[in-house]
Design a protein around this motif. Structure first.
Motif, PDB file in Angstrom:
ATOM      1  N   GLU A  59       0.829  -1.201   0.000  1.00  9.07           N
ATOM      2  CA  GLU A  59       0.000   0.000   0.000  1.00  9.07           C
ATOM      3  C   GLU A  59       0.873   1.265   0.000  1.00  9.07           C
ATOM      4  OE1 GLU A  59      -2.618  -0.211   3.290  1.00  9.07           O
ATOM      5  OE2 GLU A  59      -3.768  -1.919   2.517  1.00  9.07           O
ATOM      6  N   LYS A  60       1.977   1.203   0.708  1.00  4.35           N
ATOM      7  CA  LYS A  60       2.851   2.370   0.779  1.00  4.35           C
ATOM      8  C   LYS A  60       3.471   2.685  -0.580  1.00  4.35           C
ATOM      9  CE  LYS A  60       7.067   4.018   3.037  1.00  4.35           C
ATOM     10  NZ  LYS A  60       8.133   3.696   4.029  1.00  4.35           N
ATOM     11  N   ASN A  61       3.904   1.674  -1.289  1.00  2.00           N
ATOM     12  CA  ASN A  61       4.549   1.872  -2.589  1.00  2.00           C
ATOM     13  C   ASN A  61       3.552   1.853  -3.748  1.00  2.00           C
ATOM     14  OD1 ASN A  61       7.628   1.818  -1.996  1.00  2.00           O
ATOM     15  ND2 ASN A  61       6.842   0.014  -0.914  1.00  2.00           N
ATOM     16  N   LYS A  62       2.258   1.634  -3.415  1.00  2.00           N
ATOM     17  CA  LYS A  62       1.193   1.577  -4.428  1.00  2.00           C
ATOM     18  C   LYS A  62       1.576   0.639  -5.575  1.00  2.00           C
ATOM     19  CE  LYS A  62      -0.510   6.226  -3.449  1.00  2.00           C
ATOM     20  NZ  LYS A  62      -0.830   7.568  -4.015  1.00  2.00           N
ATOM     21  N   THR A  63       1.858  -0.558  -5.215  1.00  2.00           N
ATOM     22  CA  THR A  63       2.289  -1.566  -6.182  1.00  2.00           C
ATOM     23  C   THR A  63       1.642  -2.903  -5.848  1.00  2.00           C
ATOM     24  OG1 THR A  63       4.212  -2.604  -7.206  1.00  2.00           O
ATOM     25  CG2 THR A  63       4.315  -2.221  -4.843  1.00  2.00           C
ATOM     26  N   THR A  64       1.769  -3.852  -6.747  1.00  2.00           N
ATOM     27  CA  THR A  64       1.271  -5.212  -6.525  1.00  2.00           C
ATOM     28  C   THR A  64       2.437  -6.127  -6.174  1.00  2.00           C
ATOM     29  OG1 THR A  64       1.505  -5.791  -8.865  1.00  2.00           O
ATOM     30  CG2 THR A  64      -0.605  -4.836  -8.164  1.00  2.00           C
ATOM     31  N   PHE A  65       2.107  -7.316  -5.757  1.00  2.00           N
ATOM     32  CA  PHE A  65       3.160  -8.266  -5.397  1.00  2.00           C
ATOM     33  C   PHE A  65       4.004  -8.605  -6.618  1.00  2.00           C
ATOM     34  CE2 PHE A  65       4.772 -12.585  -4.864  1.00  2.00           C
ATOM     35  CZ  PHE A  65       5.434 -12.463  -3.641  1.00  2.00           C
ATOM     36  N   THR A  66       3.376  -8.769  -7.766  1.00  2.00           N
ATOM     37  CA  THR A  66       4.123  -9.088  -8.987  1.00  2.00           C
ATOM     38  C   THR A  66       5.096  -7.974  -9.339  1.00  2.00           C
ATOM     39  OG1 THR A  66       2.253 -10.395  -9.801  1.00  2.00           O
ATOM     40  CG2 THR A  66       3.896  -9.716 -11.414  1.00  2.00           C
ATOM     41  N   GLU A  67       4.660  -6.754  -9.217  1.00  2.00           N
ATOM     42  CA  GLU A  67       5.542  -5.627  -9.520  1.00  2.00           C
ATOM     43  C   GLU A  67       6.661  -5.499  -8.494  1.00  2.00           C
ATOM     44  OE1 GLU A  67       2.113  -2.805 -11.621  1.00  2.00           O
ATOM     45  OE2 GLU A  67       2.761  -2.451  -9.547  1.00  2.00           O
ATOM     46  N   LEU A  68       6.367  -5.797  -7.239  1.00  2.00           N
ATOM     47  CA  LEU A  68       7.399  -5.742  -6.208  1.00  2.00           C
ATOM     48  C   LEU A  68       8.459  -6.807  -6.450  1.00  2.00           C
ATOM     49  CD1 LEU A  68       8.463  -4.541  -3.554  1.00  2.00           C
ATOM     50  CD2 LEU A  68       6.985  -6.168  -2.328  1.00  2.00           C
ATOM     51  N   VAL A  69       8.034  -8.005  -6.842  1.00  2.00           N
ATOM     52  CA  VAL A  69       8.999  -9.070  -7.149  1.00  2.00           C
ATOM     53  C   VAL A  69       9.909  -8.655  -8.292  1.00  2.00           C
ATOM     54  CG1 VAL A  69       9.211 -11.424  -8.050  1.00  2.00           C
ATOM     55  CG2 VAL A  69       7.557 -10.928  -6.241  1.00  2.00           C
ATOM     56  N   GLU A  70       9.352  -8.010  -9.299  1.00  2.00           N
ATOM     57  CA  GLU A  70      10.169  -7.572 -10.436  1.00  2.00           C
ATOM     58  C   GLU A  70      11.203  -6.537  -9.994  1.00  2.00           C
ATOM     59  OE1 GLU A  70       9.694  -5.528 -14.860  1.00  2.00           O
ATOM     60  OE2 GLU A  70       7.935  -5.940 -13.605  1.00  2.00           O
ATOM     61  N   ARG A  71      10.836  -5.663  -9.103  1.00  2.00           N
ATOM     62  CA  ARG A  71      11.743  -4.599  -8.680  1.00  2.00           C
ATOM     63  C   ARG A  71      12.913  -5.124  -7.854  1.00  2.00           C
ATOM     64  NH1 ARG A  71       8.175   0.278  -6.272  1.00  2.00           N
ATOM     65  NH2 ARG A  71      10.286   1.141  -6.040  1.00  2.00           N
ATOM     66  N   VAL A  72      12.742  -6.250  -7.163  1.00  2.00           N
ATOM     67  CA  VAL A  72      13.817  -6.791  -6.325  1.00  2.00           C
ATOM     68  C   VAL A  72      14.510  -7.987  -6.977  1.00  2.00           C
ATOM     69  CG1 VAL A  72      12.757  -5.969  -4.201  1.00  2.00           C
ATOM     70  CG2 VAL A  72      12.209  -8.262  -5.050  1.00  2.00           C
ATOM     71  N   SER A  73      14.170  -8.296  -8.252  1.00  2.00           N
ATOM     72  CA  SER A  73      14.798  -9.399  -8.978  1.00  2.00           C
ATOM     73  C   SER A  73      15.766  -8.853 -10.009  1.00  2.00           C
ATOM     74  CB  SER A  73      13.730 -10.267  -9.664  1.00  2.00           C
ATOM     75  OG  SER A  73      12.819 -10.810  -8.731  1.00  2.00           O
ATOM     76  N   TYR A  74      16.608  -9.721 -10.530  1.00  2.00           N
ATOM     77  CA  TYR A  74      17.571  -9.317 -11.549  1.00  2.00           C
ATOM     78  C   TYR A  74      16.848  -9.141 -12.880  1.00  2.00           C
ATOM     79  CZ  TYR A  74      21.265 -10.690  -8.282  1.00  2.00           C
ATOM     80  OH  TYR A  74      22.092 -10.784  -7.183  1.00  2.00           O
ATOM     81  N   SER A  75      17.198  -8.080 -13.569  1.00  2.00           N
ATOM     82  CA  SER A  75      16.689  -7.852 -14.917  1.00  2.00           C
ATOM     83  C   SER A  75      17.704  -8.361 -15.930  1.00  2.00           C
ATOM     84  CB  SER A  75      16.417  -6.363 -15.136  1.00  2.00           C
ATOM     85  OG  SER A  75      17.625  -5.617 -15.060  1.00  2.00           O
ATOM     86  N   CYS A  76      17.312  -8.346 -17.195  1.00  2.00           N
ATOM     87  CA  CYS A  76      18.231  -8.807 -18.240  1.00  2.00           C
ATOM     88  C   CYS A  76      19.471  -7.916 -18.300  1.00  2.00           C
ATOM     89  CB  CYS A  76      17.505  -8.816 -19.591  1.00  2.00           C
ATOM     90  SG  CYS A  76      18.529  -9.308 -20.985  1.00  2.00           S
ATOM     91  N   GLU A  77      19.280  -6.606 -18.134  1.00  2.00           N
ATOM     92  CA  GLU A  77      20.412  -5.687 -18.183  1.00  2.00           C
ATOM     93  C   GLU A  77      21.365  -5.871 -17.016  1.00  2.00           C
ATOM     94  OE1 GLU A  77      17.316  -4.956 -18.584  1.00  2.00           O
ATOM     95  OE2 GLU A  77      17.182  -4.275 -20.671  1.00  2.00           O
TER      96      GLU A  77
END
Length: 564
Positions: free
Chosen positions: A168-186
């Motif tokens: 609620e604080k970051n106004k995000t979903t669990f899926t979006e939060l997982v993406e933000r703390v996971s490694y990206s391709c770059e």
């Protein structure tokens, strides 16, 4: 009519032949006795004829028993053939084939610790919440069975409340939060090569797809039929140049997650088919990427053709399989899930969405915003039914909430892989090329993975189920073989009748009959010599017939002789 004349002047008229007798037709009565007699006497089934001819003797009883046993065996065998056909048991045949080129297998890169500790700290995610996120994005057995104590359940509820506040604080979903703390391709990729064609990082990352699995958010590289390996050599398949993160594993709370399941850490590469969802595959297979090490993955392909497989017992449609080339995880996710290869995953997705009104992260689709990830408390009922689906022991209540079956793929590709590791050193020319793709590249954290076919050949596995024509052929083959076996059985039954002892008796009886026949023929020949059947013709005019000679009696004697 002209008459025959004798020398003494007597004559007789030429005997008038009798009209041919009409063949007697079977009675037109429809009584059961007449019908049974006609069937037994006119049938080509020799067993019935033998029973009828010997119906008042012990031989008739024997033939009745033999015929009844054969009929029972035939009926029982036909029933078993039909039951076997209804079970739809798959038949298979494997062949080894050579090929001029083969499609390069797809690959997926996953972090076995799921998240980056540095990214978690930058967002202010604590150890308890990060441990809860690992459980929710991993196989369910990591957490829902370990929280059996009161202290564990209390700590779990507190962590779920903290996670809800963080979302609620970051106004995000669990899926979006997982993406933000996971490694990206770059974050991990420097460059890649596909069939000896080098691609820079930007172009290579465009071909990667973010894919939720039971090992968190992974990066999947789907190959196409145009990506071919045409030679058996190094770097002729799929090659990735990867930066390996160091000292970036998140901390774990043992009150929420079982640390024994999190022994592996680091980046792993798993080979997969383009049509297979790697949800659980990434947790059991994979090659570890280590700094300054090249991982060579050699695969052997098996192409399983299931064009002739049928789903239901009365499925006569020829177009029941799905073309693998038409599946796309990004644009057509439901078709991608709804295949025999991914059917259990599709059933579990239906279970969570229809029963618990939420989704299991490892089986959800990345672009589906309507799916809300289940917490351990919210999806406890579905987590318990999760195991029953894996064991194919689904209750009727759950069965009504999920799909019953999924269509086969016309061709399923699978790979058996073997990995080998070799160390290498960074030389200036290589470092310069890689720094052109990634300016932050230092060289000490480089790992290379090469995926290719060990040989340009594959195993072709043809799998099919029997059709109605196959059933008719099996029944016809049984009766054809049964005819030969029945002939052998008849030979065994008749053999005692031709025993030498009985044959000798029949010889005596036959010789007596021949003697009687010979004596009758001799008497008949003497009478025919005394009175010629065709006497000389006398002059016409006389119409008297001699009483001493009667031609019709000679004809009757001749017929009697033939009868004897």
């Amino acid at each position: 009519m002209e008459a025959f004349h004798r020398r003494d002047g007597s004559g007789y008229p030429f005997p008038t032949p009798k009209p041919p007798e009409k063949k007697k037709r079977p009675p037109t009565s429809s009584s059961m006795s007449n019908l049974l007699e006609m069937i037994c006497t006119k049938s080509t089934s020799h067993g019935l004829a033998h029973i009828w001819d010997n119906r008042r003797s012990a031989m008739g009883v024997l033939w009745f028993v033999v015929t009844a046993v054969c009929l029972v065996i035939g009926v029982v065998t036909c029933v078993f053939l039909v039951l076997q056909f209804m079970n739809r048991e798959a038949q298979q045949e494997m062949r080894l084939k050579n090929a001029d080129s083969l499609q390069i297998p797809s690959a997926v890169i996953c972090n076995r610790r799921l998240f980056s500790r540095k990214k978690l700290e930058s967002l202010g995610v604590g150890v308890s919440v990060s441990s809860l996120m690992v459980v929710m994005a991993s196989p369910p057995y990591l957490g829902w069975r370990s929280n059996t104590t009161a202290e564990g359940r209390r700590r779990l509820q507190e962590a779920e409340a903290e996670l809800s506040q963080l979302l609620e604080k970051n106004k995000t979903t669990f899926t979006e939060l997982v993406e933000r703390v996971s490694y990206s391709c770059e974050d991990v990729l420097i460059q890649c090569m596909v069939a000896m064609k080098s691609l820079p990082r930007e172009e290579c990352c465009q071909r990667f797809t973010k894919m939720p699995t039971m090992s968190g958010l992974c990066l999947a590289f789907f190959t196409t039929p145009n990506d071919k390996q045409i030679l058996e050599s190094d770097f002729m398949g799929l090659t990735f140049y990867v930066k390996v993160p160091e000292d970036d594993d998140p901390e774990l709370d043992p009150r929420i997650i079982s640390p024994g399941f999190m022994i592996r850490s680091g980046l792993y590469v798993t080979v997969m088919s383009p049509s297979m969802h790697p949800a659980a595959l990434v947790t059991s297979e994979g090659s570890h990427l280590k700094p300054l090490t090249i991982a060579s993955i050699r695969v052997t392909a098996t192409k399983k053709k299931t064009e002739s497989m049928r789903l239901t017992q009365a499925d006569w449609d020829d177009n029941v399989c799905v073309d693998e080339s038409k599946l796309d995880y990004v644009t057509r996710p439901e078709d991608y899930y709804n295949t025999k290869l991914n059917c259990k995953i599709a059933k579990i997705r239906d279970l969570f969405l229809n029963v618990c009104n939420c989704s299991m992260y490892g089986l959800s689709h990345y672009d589906d915003a309507q799916e809300t990830t289940c917490t351990l408390s919210q999806g406890s009922h579905c987590y318990e039914a999760f195991e029953s689906i894996l064991r194919d022991n689904i209750s009727k209540e759950i069965q009504s909430q999920i799909r019953r079956d999924c269509p086969y793929l016309c061709q399923e590709d699978s790979y058996a892989s073997h990995s080998s590791y070799d160390e290498f050193s960074i030389f200036p020319a290589l470092q310069q090329v890689l720094q052109d793709s990634d300016a932050a590249f230092t060289g000490t954290d480089l790992a290379v993975v090469s995926i290719q076919h060990a040989r340009l050949r594959f195993n072709e596995l043809n799998v099919w189920t029997e059709t109605g024509l196959d059933l008719l052929g099996a029944v016809g083959n049984f009766f054809s073989r049964g005819k030969e076996e029945s002939a052998l059985l008849l030979d065994v039954i008749r053999r005692p009748l031709f025993h030498p002892h009985y044959v000798e008796k029949r010889k005596h009886s036959f010789s007596d009959c021949n003697k009687i026949r010979t004596s009758i023929l001799e008497k008949t020949n003497k009478q025919t010599e005394e009175h010629s059947i065709l006497p000389q013709l006398e002059p016409p005019g006389s119409t008297q017939v001699s009483e001493g000679y009667q031609p019709h009696r000679i004809l009757e004697k001749t017929r009697n002789r033939d009868h004897v």
